[in-house]
Scaffold this motif. Structure first.
Motif, short mmCIF file in Angstrom:
data_model
loop_
_atom_site.label_atom_id
_atom_site.label_comp_id
_atom_site.label_asym_id
_atom_site.label_seq_id
_atom_site.Cartn_x
_atom_site.Cartn_y
_atom_site.Cartn_z
N ARG A 230 0.82 -1.21 0.00
CA ARG A 230 0.00 0.00 0.00
C ARG A 230 0.85 1.26 0.00
O ARG A 230 1.83 1.34 0.74
CB ARG A 230 -0.87 0.04 1.26
CG ARG A 230 -1.86 -1.09 1.31
CD ARG A 230 -2.61 -1.07 2.64
NE ARG A 230 -3.62 -2.12 2.66
CZ ARG A 230 -4.15 -2.64 3.75
NH1 ARG A 230 -3.76 -2.21 4.95
NH2 ARG A 230 -5.05 -3.60 3.67
N PHE A 231 0.43 2.23 -0.79
CA PHE A 231 1.14 3.51 -0.88
C PHE A 231 0.21 4.65 -0.53
O PHE A 231 -0.93 4.68 -1.02
CB PHE A 231 1.70 3.69 -2.30
CG PHE A 231 2.70 2.63 -2.64
CD1 PHE A 231 4.04 2.82 -2.37
CD2 PHE A 231 2.29 1.42 -3.17
CE1 PHE A 231 4.97 1.83 -2.64
CE2 PHE A 231 3.20 0.41 -3.45
CZ PHE A 231 4.55 0.62 -3.17
N ARG A 247 3.04 13.88 -4.55
CA ARG A 247 3.28 12.56 -3.94
C ARG A 247 2.20 11.64 -4.53
O ARG A 247 1.11 11.52 -3.99
CB ARG A 247 3.20 12.64 -2.42
CG ARG A 247 4.26 13.58 -1.84
CD ARG A 247 4.39 13.50 -0.33
NE ARG A 247 3.22 13.99 0.35
CZ ARG A 247 2.51 13.28 1.23
NH1 ARG A 247 2.86 12.04 1.52
NH2 ARG A 247 1.45 13.80 1.81
N ASP A 248 2.54 11.03 -5.66
CA ASP A 248 1.58 10.30 -6.49
C ASP A 248 1.64 8.81 -6.15
O ASP A 248 2.61 8.12 -6.46
CB ASP A 248 1.96 10.56 -7.96
CG ASP A 248 1.05 9.86 -8.96
OD1 ASP A 248 0.35 8.89 -8.58
OD2 ASP A 248 1.05 10.28 -10.13
N ALA A 249 0.58 8.31 -5.52
CA ALA A 249 0.59 6.93 -5.03
C ALA A 249 0.58 5.91 -6.17
O ALA A 249 1.16 4.82 -6.04
CB ALA A 249 -0.61 6.70 -4.11
N PHE A 250 -0.05 6.23 -7.30
CA PHE A 250 -0.05 5.29 -8.44
C PHE A 250 1.34 5.19 -9.06
O PHE A 250 1.81 4.09 -9.36
CB PHE A 250 -1.10 5.74 -9.47
CG PHE A 250 -1.12 4.94 -10.74
CD1 PHE A 250 -0.89 3.57 -10.76
CD2 PHE A 250 -1.41 5.57 -11.96
CE1 PHE A 250 -0.92 2.84 -11.95
CE2 PHE A 250 -1.45 4.85 -13.15
CZ PHE A 250 -1.19 3.49 -13.14
N TYR A 251 2.00 6.33 -9.19
CA TYR A 251 3.37 6.30 -9.73
C TYR A 251 4.30 5.54 -8.76
O TYR A 251 5.11 4.71 -9.19
CB TYR A 251 3.86 7.73 -9.98
CG TYR A 251 5.26 7.83 -10.54
CD1 TYR A 251 5.71 6.98 -11.55
CD2 TYR A 251 6.14 8.82 -10.08
CE1 TYR A 251 6.99 7.10 -12.06
CE2 TYR A 251 7.42 8.94 -10.60
CZ TYR A 251 7.85 8.07 -11.58
OH TYR A 251 9.12 8.18 -12.08
N ALA A 252 4.14 5.80 -7.47
CA ALA A 252 4.95 5.09 -6.46
C ALA A 252 4.75 3.58 -6.59
O ALA A 252 5.71 2.80 -6.60
CB ALA A 252 4.55 5.56 -5.06
N ALA A 253 3.49 3.16 -6.72
CA ALA A 253 3.19 1.72 -6.81
C ALA A 253 3.75 1.12 -8.09
O ALA A 253 4.27 0.00 -8.08
CB ALA A 253 1.67 1.52 -6.75
N PHE A 293 -2.83 3.97 -3.34
CA PHE A 293 -2.81 2.90 -4.33
C PHE A 293 -2.31 1.65 -3.62
O PHE A 293 -1.33 1.69 -2.88
CB PHE A 293 -1.90 3.25 -5.52
CG PHE A 293 -2.18 2.41 -6.74
CD1 PHE A 293 -2.98 2.89 -7.76
CD2 PHE A 293 -1.67 1.12 -6.86
CE1 PHE A 293 -3.25 2.12 -8.88
CE2 PHE A 293 -1.94 0.35 -7.98
CZ PHE A 293 -2.73 0.85 -9.00
N ASP A 294 -2.97 0.57 -3.89
CA ASP A 294 -2.75 -0.67 -3.15
C ASP A 294 -2.78 -1.80 -4.16
O ASP A 294 -3.65 -1.83 -5.03
CB ASP A 294 -3.93 -0.74 -2.16
CG ASP A 294 -4.18 -2.09 -1.53
OD1 ASP A 294 -3.88 -3.12 -2.15
OD2 ASP A 294 -4.73 -2.10 -0.43
N GLU A 321 12.49 4.61 -1.14
CA GLU A 321 11.86 5.91 -1.41
C GLU A 321 10.97 5.77 -2.64
O GLU A 321 11.44 5.40 -3.71
CB GLU A 321 12.97 6.95 -1.66
CG GLU A 321 12.56 8.37 -1.36
CD GLU A 321 11.55 8.92 -2.33
OE1 GLU A 321 11.70 8.70 -3.52
OE2 GLU A 321 10.57 9.56 -1.86
N TRP A 322 9.70 6.07 -2.48
CA TRP A 322 8.75 5.91 -3.58
C TRP A 322 8.02 7.23 -3.83
O TRP A 322 6.90 7.42 -3.39
CB TRP A 322 7.75 4.80 -3.28
CG TRP A 322 8.38 3.47 -3.02
CD1 TRP A 322 8.40 2.79 -1.85
CD2 TRP A 322 9.12 2.67 -3.96
NE1 TRP A 322 9.10 1.61 -1.99
CE2 TRP A 322 9.57 1.52 -3.26
CE3 TRP A 322 9.47 2.82 -5.30
CZ2 TRP A 322 10.33 0.52 -3.89
CZ3 TRP A 322 10.24 1.82 -5.90
CH2 TRP A 322 10.65 0.69 -5.21
N SER A 323 8.69 8.14 -4.52
CA SER A 323 8.06 9.39 -4.97
C SER A 323 7.36 10.13 -3.84
O SER A 323 6.25 10.66 -4.01
CB SER A 323 7.05 9.08 -6.10
OG SER A 323 7.66 8.31 -7.11
#
Lengths: 420, 420
Positions: A230-231, A247-253, A293-294, A321-323
């Motif tokens: 999960r992000f 801080r984009d959770a879809f891009y991080a995922a 985003f999960d 580190e995820w964005s």
């Protein structure tokens, strides 16, 4: 050696494929639906026609039994399920029921001597497509024998209250009450009355086809784990918020998913499978950056040490580190590898060998009712080649010849068990 | 120079924040909902209290007008919307309405001389949260003036038939009929009766805050494009299908998303924004490989040449190899940059300068009703600093001082326009 009937098996495939036909070559046949009742009635009609005795237990599992010559011998049972996923195929589950019927029909027609009563069985609600969870009624019936962490998901009261995914006001218990298929708890499969269990199933993968083999001699159900990755980011407006501060959770995922593939593939474990099939995105609007985003990650392998290595990689995502997003990795479920009974596996193997049917050892990557039964009785499975490895979809296909070969192997393996 | 009242503005913010208060600091106030009616009645009450005349048009747009000294002068209108997104904040839209009210209240209280009638306005259904699309009623009213490809989305009959996302049996037209706010088509804003339009709005980004400026002198609404990037793979079972033969649409999409970030960022365009906020995953089950994954990409920049370069990168995705999946890139919509009226922009700029309120030029990345009005009348916008750049969420915040400064700048810019 005895052989089953291609003509009779083909007729069964054709007949059962009509019950829930969705018009595109496959079926939708939810458990306890009118379509499933049609399949159950066809089972009853054909089994009564060969003199089998029909019994139903309190969660609608159905049993058709041909008596054996030894009044003290316990039953040998063969079975699977008649329910399907939405827009599923004509083989997953039902092939195991048709194979069990075909074995009993062959035994009856050819007057094959056997000591043990032989039972063909329908498990209720294996897919859990309308009333979750999957493998509901094997979970209920095998409850006392299951490991504690699995058992907890199959409490009888919870199962009766499982809500229909199509109509949240209806429960599995409601459907069971009005089904006409609620029988007696005393009829449940149990070690007191049953000796062995066999389940024939389509492979659901391309391994047999690629190797040119008809039959899989299944040795285990693979151990697995299932986690959620999960992000958490920040939702901001698509037009107004500068890129460097996002801080984009879809891009991080997405970045994390690529990392996971790179790292896991570097382990170089050939027969490992891992799947990230389910996602949740919030708010999921084209003008907003996702703040959540999960995705699921399901990994399967026979060797727990391999799964440990994969899990370590999955957990390492948290430390990267995820964005600008925070990350957590949460366990959903896992299971240890379940090995089939070695003696029964050897009966399947030698039956296939003696019949000259091309075969190989194979693992089961998917879960099946037999896996819960294995905690209660010596159990094994037989796989039949799947075209292109497809399943849970309408193009799912196994040839009538291969299906008949599967029944023939099961018949002869059962007779070896009967002859002990 | 005249100044608006911090006390009165603070009271309005407090009062309007109650209409749809969801208990977490923000509001849910769908267009034509009971909460929106409360906001409209408050607007009517306060505007009638200063002697303004209330008019309503056939799509419930509301107008409150203070007459001017020149009987032949057309109206100068200020307005925005009172509806919100689900769990939105207390400023997006409503700040523009409160600012317009504050200007009229200040004019009335201080007896400020003006030739033109001054109108405060509420646009109906800007967010389109309950009845899509966004900017519905400015789209209807400005229909004849809009470019053909935009206009096609705002046909009156289609808008009346727009279904409630909460109850598909109800339409916008139904809600309008029973609202008590359906007035006369003759009351619609038009170039015959109106001279200029101003809209004050929160920035919805962090640029003003980061620069320490209170007010944004908005010069344009950025051009944008919105495409869908789609991947087609094959759904197979998580446990049974070997990795090398998989065609995983989610993995393909994740790899493509990383590629897009890499390539677009290499363009090195500072003020470009692009967003991939909406995804569709099928079948979205943790035991199945995804056979379909689709994401939106929305890109915005003033310069069409920059957008062309970004679009070329997006389209290049189709030609690459994505884990065995096929890919297509499909246009959803786009718009050209809409420039505000240069003279009105200069009035806003000089008003802020003369008042000594810290300000800067800024683009609008988001769409607003003013953008459609601009095809009909000379129009401009004023932005007020947003805390942390957040909007469309409950933490959305602008200080009462900054909100009052926004109204003061609008008042003085309107008076410059009035004095022409």
């Amino acid at each position: 050696m005895y052989t089953c009937s291609l003509v009779r098996m083909s007729d069964k495939i054709k007949t059962f494929s009509m019950f829930g036909d969705a018009g595109h070559g496959g079926i939708t046949r939810y458990s306890l639906s009118p379509e499933a009742f049609m399949a159950r009635n066809e089972f009853k009609k054909r089994m009564e026609a060969i003199g089998a005795i029909i019994e139903i237990d309190d969660v609608a599992n159905m049993y058709a039994t041909l008596p054996g010559s030894d009044p003290d011998a316990k039953r040998i049972v063969m079975g699977s399920h008649v329910d399907s996923v939405k827009n599923g195929g004509n083989y997953d589950g039902i092939l195991g029921v048709m194979s069990a019927m075909e074995v009993l029909e062959t035994v009856a027609e050819q007057n094959i001597p056997h000591k043990h009563p032989l039972t063909a069985m329908i498990w209720t609600n294996e897919e859990g497509s309308l009333y979750p969870p999957a493998m509901m009624c094997s979970g209920i019936v095998c409850y006392d024998y299951l490991p504690e962490d699995i058992r907890g998901k199959f409490r009888y009261e919870d199962m009766m209250n499982s809500k229909s995914i199509l109509d949240k006001t209806k429960t599995f218990g409601d459907a069971l009450e009005v089904s006409g298929f609620k029988g007696d708890k005393d009829n449940r499969i149990s070690p007191d009355k049953y000796q062995y269990m066999f389940e024939t199933h389509i492979e659901q993968g391309p391994i047999l086809e690629d190797a040119g083999n008809t039959i899989g001699v299944v040795d285990c159900v693979l151990g697995m784990f299932n986690y959620r990755v999960r992000f958490y980011g920040q939702t901001v407006h698509a037009g107004t918020f500068p890129m460097p501060k996002r801080r984009d959770a879809f891009y991080a995922a997405s970045r994390a998913l690529c990392y996971l593939h790179d790292e896991i593939d570097q382990l170089g474990v050939d027969d490992l499978v891992y799947t990230t099939g389910e996602v949740v995105c919030h708010p999921c609007v084209h003008t907003c950056v996702a703040d959540y985003f999960d995705f699921s990650i399901d990994a399967r392998h026979e060797d727990p040490k391999v799964l440990e290595k994969v899990l370590a990689i999955v957990k390492s995502v948290v430390c990267k580190e995820w964005s600008g997003c925070t990350c957590e990795v949460v366990k959903a479920r896992n299971r240890d590898t379940v090995y089939w009974d070695k003696k029964l596996v050897s009966y399947v193997k030698s039956a296939a060998e003696e019949l000259g049917i091309k075969h190989q050892y194979i693992h089961s990557g998917a879960g099946h009712d037999a896996q819960f039964a294995a905690y209660m009785l010596p159990t094994t499975m037989i796989f039949v080649q799947s075209k292109d490895g497809l399943s849970h979809c309408e193009p799912e296909y196994s040839t009538p010849e291969h299906c008949t070969d599967g029944a023939t192997v099961m018949l002869n393996a059962v007779l070896k068990a009967d002859a002990e």
